[in-house]
Design an enzyme around this catalytic site. Sequence first.
Site, mmCIF file in Angstrom:
data_model
loop_
_atom_site.group_PDB
_atom_site.id
_atom_site.type_symbol
_atom_site.label_atom_id
_atom_site.label_comp_id
_atom_site.label_asym_id
_atom_site.label_seq_id
_atom_site.Cartn_x
_atom_site.Cartn_y
_atom_site.Cartn_z
ATOM 1 N N CYS A 165 -24.487 -37.878 62.475
ATOM 2 C CA CYS A 165 -24.436 -37.318 61.122
ATOM 3 C C CYS A 165 -23.090 -37.663 60.493
ATOM 4 C CB CYS A 165 -24.603 -35.799 61.217
ATOM 5 S SG CYS A 165 -24.340 -34.904 59.683
ATOM 6 N N CYS B 288 -26.877 -34.092 65.023
ATOM 7 C CA CYS B 288 -25.769 -33.273 64.529
ATOM 8 C C CYS B 288 -25.280 -32.308 65.600
ATOM 9 C CB CYS B 288 -26.215 -32.410 63.347
ATOM 10 S SG CYS B 288 -26.814 -33.304 61.924
ATOM 11 N N CYS C 136 -23.383 -27.848 62.238
ATOM 12 C CA CYS C 136 -23.463 -28.659 61.027
ATOM 13 C C CYS C 136 -23.999 -27.840 59.855
ATOM 14 C CB CYS C 136 -24.345 -29.888 61.255
ATOM 15 S SG CYS C 136 -24.312 -31.040 59.866
#
Length: 182
Positions: A64, A33, A37
């Site tokens: 992600c 990520c 995030c």
Amino acid sequence: MLTFDEKWAKVLACDATYDGLFYTAVKTTGIYCRPSCRSRKPKKENVDFYLTREEAETNGFRPCKRCQPEVEHAPHRALVQQVTAYLVNHYKQPIRLEQIAEHAQLSPFHLERTFTQATGETPRQLLERIRIDKAAYLLRTTDMSNLTVCYEVGFQTPSNFYRVFRQVKGCTPNTYRKGEDI
């Protein structure tokens, strides 16, 4: 330039300023990520950090679906990443807007206007935040004096260090070191 703990703090804070400078990979899920995030935070021991998306993918992680780290979101993302990387790597030095603009190959006026529109803060404000974050880390993890920390993170005067520290963290360096009111 950032330690594991400093990167972890950026992930916990969902700090979008560091998007693109490193990626967070979660060993248990096989996902990587952006630092910003908003997904549920993993356990610290299950995290690895990578400098590039390619490096994370080479090590078996997939992007992600929530933060989509493989997609460029903003038109000025490259400029923000370039300026942020420059500031993170040179925060100890006295830095003027003209130097940052020269590095980005833009005029100082255009750089500051574009950066501020994209991030909501000026390059100077970001530099001060980077310095204060580093100072906070040093205050908590070393026994350096406040004055030594002040100069170590690139402030030229103790009065400016104390003023900016209080502005960013909401307390004095001594209070922060003791862990009070945070």
